[in-house]
Design a protein around this motif. Structure first.
Motif, PDB file in Angstrom:
ATOM      1  N   VAL A   1       0.843  -1.206   0.000  1.00 13.01           N
ATOM      2  CA  VAL A   1       0.000   0.000   0.000  1.00 13.01           C
ATOM      3  C   VAL A   1       0.874   1.249   0.000  1.00 13.01           C
ATOM      4  O   VAL A   1       0.637   2.201  -0.754  1.00 13.01           O
ATOM      5  N   LYS A   2       1.900   1.261   0.830  1.00 17.81           N
ATOM      6  CA  LYS A   2       2.807   2.416   0.917  1.00 17.81           C
ATOM      7  C   LYS A   2       3.443   2.721  -0.434  1.00 17.81           C
ATOM      8  O   LYS A   2       3.431   3.869  -0.903  1.00 17.81           O
TER       9      LYS A   2
ATOM     10  N   MET B   1      -5.114   5.648   1.768  1.00 19.01           N
ATOM     11  CA  MET B   1      -4.770   4.298   2.203  1.00 19.01           C
ATOM     12  C   MET B   1      -5.967   3.354   2.121  1.00 19.01           C
ATOM     13  O   MET B   1      -5.868   2.250   1.583  1.00 19.01           O
ATOM     14  N   GLY B   2      -7.118   3.800   2.640  1.00 20.67           N
ATOM     15  CA  GLY B   2      -8.306   2.943   2.623  1.00 20.67           C
ATOM     16  C   GLY B   2      -8.758   2.605   1.214  1.00 20.67           C
ATOM     17  O   GLY B   2      -9.151   1.462   0.932  1.00 20.67           O
ATOM     18  N   ASP B   3      -8.692   3.603   0.328  1.00 21.04           N
ATOM     19  CA  ASP B   3      -9.102   3.391  -1.065  1.00 21.04           C
ATOM     20  C   ASP B   3      -8.160   2.414  -1.758  1.00 21.04           C
ATOM     21  O   ASP B   3      -8.601   1.566  -2.544  1.00 21.04           O
ATOM     22  N   CYS B   4      -6.870   2.506  -1.452  1.00 17.47           N
ATOM     23  CA  CYS B   4      -5.881   1.592  -2.042  1.00 17.47           C
ATOM     24  C   CYS B   4      -6.156   0.160  -1.593  1.00 17.47           C
ATOM     25  O   CYS B   4      -6.116  -0.772  -2.397  1.00 17.47           O
TER      26      CYS B   4
ATOM     27  N   LEU C   1       6.223  14.217  -0.762  1.00 18.48           N
ATOM     28  CA  LEU C   1       7.231  13.313  -0.191  1.00 18.48           C
ATOM     29  C   LEU C   1       6.661  12.473   0.952  1.00 18.48           C
ATOM     30  O   LEU C   1       7.373  11.649   1.524  1.00 18.48           O
ATOM     31  N   TYR C   2       5.391  12.709   1.283  1.00 20.21           N
ATOM     32  CA  TYR C   2       4.786  11.989   2.398  1.00 20.21           C
ATOM     33  C   TYR C   2       3.571  11.159   1.989  1.00 20.21           C
ATOM     34  O   TYR C   2       2.779  10.769   2.828  1.00 20.21           O
ATOM     35  N   ARG C   3       3.448  10.872   0.688  1.00 16.95           N
ATOM     36  CA  ARG C   3       2.382   9.966   0.258  1.00 16.95           C
ATOM     37  C   ARG C   3       2.600   8.586   0.871  1.00 16.95           C
ATOM     38  O   ARG C   3       3.714   8.074   0.876  1.00 16.95           O
ATOM     39  N   GLY C   4       1.541   7.987   1.363  1.00 17.91           N
ATOM     40  CA  GLY C   4       1.652   6.663   1.965  1.00 17.91           C
ATOM     41  C   GLY C   4       2.194   6.672   3.374  1.00 17.91           C
ATOM     42  O   GLY C   4       2.456   5.612   3.949  1.00 17.91           O
ATOM     43  N   PHE C   5       2.356   7.879   3.963  1.00 18.31           N
ATOM     44  CA  PHE C   5       2.974   7.990   5.288  1.00 18.31           C
ATOM     45  C   PHE C   5       2.188   7.235   6.349  1.00 18.31           C
ATOM     46  O   PHE C   5       2.763   6.523   7.178  1.00 18.31           O
TER      47      PHE C   5
ATOM     48  N   MET D   1       3.204   4.266   8.905  1.00 16.65           N
ATOM     49  CA  MET D   1       3.116   4.373  10.364  1.00 16.65           C
ATOM     50  C   MET D   1       2.275   3.234  10.940  1.00 16.65           C
ATOM     51  O   MET D   1       2.562   2.718  12.023  1.00 16.65           O
ATOM     52  N   ALA D   2       1.214   2.842  10.207  1.00 16.04           N
ATOM     53  CA  ALA D   2       0.394   1.721  10.665  1.00 16.04           C
ATOM     54  C   ALA D   2       1.211   0.428  10.679  1.00 16.04           C
ATOM     55  O   ALA D   2       1.007  -0.445  11.527  1.00 16.04           O
TER      56      ALA D   2
END
Length: 303
Positions: A36-37, A53-56, A272-276, A280-281
């Motif tokens: 996902v990340k 994240m949820g949509d992915c 630069l923080y897509r999928g952050f 973290m999860a």
């Protein structure tokens, strides 16, 4: 006749095996989060495939089934096992060398390493690990971002096609930024875990094997956060470079500085923080499991 083998002769072998077990644990628990990340990090800016994240997660299950989260797993299962073995082996070797330096300097408690020393030991393990982690993560990233259109049938097919078209060095695409990430990331990662373990051992008067599992989980989760908070933007650049074109006609970025500059110019810091949050999860459960697996295996083998 003198005995040739001492009680610690197999210490490094034990550390490498325990690291391998920890690596397998890390891959099996973390691969869905990592998929996902990477997909969020590398999706096209102009026509994003996922809103978050949820949509992915939802679209991956709908289009590919649950196995879609485990694309490219064979390579890391084999390779990350070796990588984590190298990480722990190099870490423990560096810790022993730093302890010897402290002893030579007359330190009262040479085995109690300072935070900077623990960072250096962790950074050394990251650099040693990068020899394998660079190409392994390149293969995994390419396979993870294929979606339903398969250019490569698997890791061996990827390696064969890429080396035939672009040479062996193409497997190490993004290696410079990987070195930077491993140095800073694993320095922070192992410094956090080892400092917390040392502190618990000293304050409670316990051996390492006596530290409770829940504390290992907590310290492992903390180390995971320390790693990703210190290097997430660098990891995003790595993912972008490793999914970029191989030749001048298809390449969007000339290197890590150019990638950072263009991403900031076009998307701002958020690029630069897509999928952050997916990362973290993943950080807490995966790294808690990694360290618990390592400590349990070492305790089983006998330290």
């Amino acid at each position: 006749m003198h005995e040739i083998h001492g009680p610690d002769d197999w210490k490094t072998a034990k550390e490498l095996f325990a690291g391998t077990v920890a690596g397998w644990t890390q891959v099996l628990t973390g691969q869905p989060f990592d998929t996902v990340k990477v997909r969020l990090q590398t999706q096209p800016r102009d026509a994003p495939l996922y809103t978050g994240m949820g949509d992915c997660v939802k679209k991956t299950i709908r289009d590919e089934g649950f196995t879609g989260f485990y694309k490219g797993t064979l390579t890391p299962l084999i390779g990350v096992g070796a990588c984590v073995a190298i990480q722990f082996g190099a870490l423990e070797y560096a810790k022993r060398e730093l302890t010897a330096l402290n002893r030579a300097a007359g330190r009262a408690d040479p085995g109690h390493l300072t935070l900077p020393q623990l960072f250096v030991a962790g950074a050394a393990s990251g650099l040693a690990n990068s020899v394998l982690s660079g190409p392994i993560e390149h293969v995994r990233t390419r396979l993870q971002t294929q979606g339903t259109t398969k250019v490569y049938s698997g890791p061996l097919d990827f390696a064969r096609k890429v080396t035939a078209q672009h040479g062996f060095s193409a497997l190490y695409k993004g290696q410079c930024v990987t070195l930077v990430r491993e140095f800073l990331g694993y320095g922070s990662y192992f410094a956090a875990y080892e400092w917390l373990m040392q502190r618990a051992m000293k304050n409670e008067g316990k051996k390492r094997s006596e530290i409770e599992m829940w504390k290992q989980c907590l310290y492992g989760a903390t180390s995971g956060y320390a790693l990703w908070l210190s290097v997430y933007p660098i990891d995003s650049i790595k993912s972008k470079l490793q999914t970029d074109g191989f030749d001048a006609k298809t390449r969007r970025y000339s290197g890590m500085v150019d990638c950072a500059r263009k991403t900031l110019a076009q998307e701002g810091a958020a690029g630069l923080y897509r999928g952050f949050w997916a990362c973290m999860a993943r950080a807490a459960p995966v790294n808690a499991a990694t360290f618990v697996a390592y400590e349990a295996t070492m305790n089983l083998l006998g330290r």
